[in-house]
Design a protein around this motif. Structure first.
Motif, PDB file in Angstrom:
ATOM      1  N   LYS A   1       0.835  -1.207   0.000  1.00  0.00           N
ATOM      2  CA  LYS A   1       0.000   0.000   0.000  1.00  0.00           C
ATOM      3  C   LYS A   1       0.865   1.251   0.000  1.00  0.00           C
ATOM      4  O   LYS A   1       0.570   2.228  -0.691  1.00  0.00           O
ATOM      5  N   THR A   2       1.947   1.214   0.794  1.00  0.00           N
ATOM      6  CA  THR A   2       2.847   2.359   0.856  1.00  0.00           C
ATOM      7  C   THR A   2       3.504   2.607  -0.497  1.00  0.00           C
ATOM      8  O   THR A   2       3.598   3.756  -0.956  1.00  0.00           O
ATOM      9  N   LEU A   3       3.962   1.539  -1.143  1.00  0.00           N
ATOM     10  CA  LEU A   3       4.584   1.674  -2.464  1.00  0.00           C
ATOM     11  C   LEU A   3       3.592   2.225  -3.477  1.00  0.00           C
ATOM     12  O   LEU A   3       3.934   3.104  -4.284  1.00  0.00           O
TER      13      LEU A   3
ATOM     14  N   VAL B   1       3.180   5.945  -2.830  1.00  0.00           N
ATOM     15  CA  VAL B   1       4.354   6.699  -3.280  1.00  0.00           C
ATOM     16  C   VAL B   1       4.339   6.851  -4.800  1.00  0.00           C
ATOM     17  O   VAL B   1       4.562   7.956  -5.332  1.00  0.00           O
ATOM     18  N   LEU B   2       4.086   5.761  -5.504  1.00  0.00           N
ATOM     19  CA  LEU B   2       4.046   5.820  -6.964  1.00  0.00           C
ATOM     20  C   LEU B   2       2.938   6.744  -7.446  1.00  0.00           C
ATOM     21  O   LEU B   2       3.120   7.506  -8.405  1.00  0.00           O
TER      22      LEU B   2
ATOM     23  N   PHE C   1       4.086  10.472  -6.763  1.00  0.00           N
ATOM     24  CA  PHE C   1       5.118  10.899  -7.715  1.00  0.00           C
ATOM     25  C   PHE C   1       4.511  11.102  -9.104  1.00  0.00           C
ATOM     26  O   PHE C   1       4.811  12.101  -9.776  1.00  0.00           O
ATOM     27  N   THR C   2       3.682  10.170  -9.523  1.00  0.00           N
ATOM     28  CA  THR C   2       3.065  10.271 -10.853  1.00  0.00           C
ATOM     29  C   THR C   2       2.142  11.480 -10.943  1.00  0.00           C
ATOM     30  O   THR C   2       2.172  12.229 -11.930  1.00  0.00           O
ATOM     31  N   ALA C   3       1.334  11.696  -9.894  1.00  0.00           N
ATOM     32  CA  ALA C   3       0.390  12.820  -9.897  1.00  0.00           C
ATOM     33  C   ALA C   3       1.123  14.155  -9.960  1.00  0.00           C
ATOM     34  O   ALA C   3       0.761  15.041 -10.750  1.00  0.00           O
ATOM     35  N   VAL C   4       2.152  14.310  -9.131  1.00  0.00           N
ATOM     36  CA  VAL C   4       2.892  15.577  -9.123  1.00  0.00           C
ATOM     37  C   VAL C   4       3.629  15.780 -10.439  1.00  0.00           C
ATOM     38  O   VAL C   4       3.681  16.898 -10.973  1.00  0.00           O
ATOM     39  N   PHE C   5       4.185  14.707 -10.977  1.00  0.00           N
ATOM     40  CA  PHE C   5       4.893  14.812 -12.263  1.00  0.00           C
ATOM     41  C   PHE C   5       3.938  15.255 -13.373  1.00  0.00           C
ATOM     42  O   PHE C   5       4.271  16.144 -14.175  1.00  0.00           O
ATOM     43  N   LEU C   6       2.758  14.665 -13.424  1.00  0.00           N
ATOM     44  CA  LEU C   6       1.781  15.043 -14.446  1.00  0.00           C
ATOM     45  C   LEU C   6       1.301  16.481 -14.253  1.00  0.00           C
ATOM     46  O   LEU C   6       1.110  17.223 -15.236  1.00  0.00           O
TER      47      LEU C   6
ATOM     48  N   GLY D   1       6.236  10.636   4.100  1.00  0.00           N
ATOM     49  CA  GLY D   1       6.955  10.005   5.208  1.00  0.00           C
ATOM     50  C   GLY D   1       8.294  10.651   5.493  1.00  0.00           C
ATOM     51  O   GLY D   1       8.575  11.762   5.044  1.00  0.00           O
ATOM     52  N   ILE D   2       9.146   9.936   6.224  1.00  0.00           N
ATOM     53  CA  ILE D   2      10.392  10.525   6.728  1.00  0.00           C
ATOM     54  C   ILE D   2      11.634   9.974   6.046  1.00  0.00           C
ATOM     55  O   ILE D   2      12.758  10.284   6.453  1.00  0.00           O
ATOM     56  N   ASP D   3      11.464   9.171   5.022  1.00  0.00           N
ATOM     57  CA  ASP D   3      12.609   8.613   4.300  1.00  0.00           C
ATOM     58  C   ASP D   3      13.110   9.649   3.296  1.00  0.00           C
ATOM     59  O   ASP D   3      12.421   9.964   2.319  1.00  0.00           O
ATOM     60  N   TYR D   4      14.314  10.171   3.522  1.00  0.00           N
ATOM     61  CA  TYR D   4      14.837  11.229   2.658  1.00  0.00           C
ATOM     62  C   TYR D   4      15.205  10.729   1.265  1.00  0.00           C
ATOM     63  O   TYR D   4      15.392  11.535   0.350  1.00  0.00           O
TER      64      TYR D   4
END
Length: 335
Positions: free
Chosen positions: A5-7, A10-11, A14-19, A275-278
């Motif tokens: 679910k987390t993956l 994240v995908l 990233f995809t939404a912001v990129f578009l 999240g907190i993963d840089y």
């Protein structure tokens, strides 16, 4: 199941912001005093015709949009790095005096070295960024340590002091600072391919290195003792990433002036969403920063349409209330 679910989340983000960024870039290329449409934009990429519309897109709007993408990403990543190495949610290139220091040295060089080449301004900006950041950190440091609020207060004080010096220089050298005034207003509408060529090598190198080494920031976020226990040289890591901040923020200031608040608000949004993963925060902040500045640049065109307004007006309207919100929290949480 949870990791899947987390993956997926994240995908999706990233995809939404990129578009959205692609849509923002196309909108930026389309909107202006001269009307164009998306068909003309795509044609201009593959045509050698010298029509008025094609020249406007290729020589005015495209470099301006690329500068917005590069600077937005650079400042957002610089802010994320600063908040990570200081464990301070109020940290950003602007709040820590990095932007003001870079601006001061650039203005001094423009006034007293009028024949200086544009490519040399980057190095003066680097020097000023180091100067501003060092002054803030030395003012905030004490035997009892530093706190987020103490660093923020020192940063604001130094920022205002250096800004006052800049205003004094401009006031007493009016004849030689006309070209500086709009730059100080956080503007990118006059960007050309020369500015793109000037900034992209520094920004690209800084962004790529930041993404590759982002895991070190995640470890640093566990605390100095834990990081040392995992074999990390905390001092060297902080110094190295501090230099990356200087490169990213200094190069941005040398081209577009001290655009503010992007490095403050974007890392907070990124951490809340992802999240907190840089290893994720750094690239996601870059995308969000580029999206914010491109969008702000588009919105700035409507303030006094068809005339141009500095993009910093929009970023300040967004960022100032957010900074007050963070200051009200007292910087207690490194979200």
């Amino acid at each position: 199941m949870e990791s899947k679910k987390t993956l997926t989340k994240v995908l999706f983000l990233f995809t939404a912001v990129f578009l959205l960024l692609i849509l923002g870039i196309l909108t930026s290329l389309r909107i202006g005093a001269v009307s164009t449409d998306f068909g003309l934009i795509f044609q201009s990429f593959f045509s050698n015709e010298q029509t008025k519309e094609f020249l406007i897109i290729q020589n005015l709007r495209l470099p301006r949009t690329l500068i917005a993408v590069i600077i937005g990403a650079s400042l957002a990543i610089a802010g994320a790095i600063m908040q990570a190495i200081t464990l301070n949610p109020l940290a950003s290139p602007q709040i820590f005096g990095v932007n003001a220091g870079a601006s001061l040295v650039v203005v001094l060089s423009l006034v007293f070295l009028p024949s200086i080449s544009p490519s040399s301004l980057v190095y003066f900006a680097f020097l000023g960024a180091i100067l501003g950041g060092s002054i803030v950190y030395s003012m905030a440091s004490s035997s009892t340590g530093t706190s987020p609020v103490k660093l923020a207060l020192a940063g604001i004080t130094v920022h205002l002091f250096l800004s006052a010096i800049i205003e004094g220089i401009v006031l007493f050298h009016e004849d030689s600072t006309q070209s500086v005034l709009f730059w100080l207003a956080w503007a990118i509408d006059g960007a050309t391919w020369n500015e793109v060529q000037l900034i992209w090598p520094w920004a690209t190198a800084g962004i790529i290195i930041s993404v590759i080494l982002a895991r070190q920031l995640t470890i640093l976020g566990l605390g100095d003792d834990m990081a040392k226990g995992l074999g990390q040289n905390v001092v060297v890591i902080r110094l190295f990433f501090s230099m990356l901040v200087v490169v990213l923020a200094g190069a941005s200031v040398s081209v577009a002036g001290p655009i503010g608040f992007i490095g403050l608000i974007i890392p907070h949004i990124a951490r809340k969403l992802i999240g907190i993963d840089y290893s994720l925060i750094i690239p996601f902040s870059g995308l969000l920063g580029a999206l914010l500045l491109v969008t702000a640049d588009v919105l700035s065109r409507f303030i006094a349409f068809p005339s141009e307004s500095p993009v910093g007006i929009v970023t300040a309207l967004i960022g100032a209330p957010y900074f007050l919100y963070l200051a009200r929290k007292g910087g207690k949480a490194h979200e």
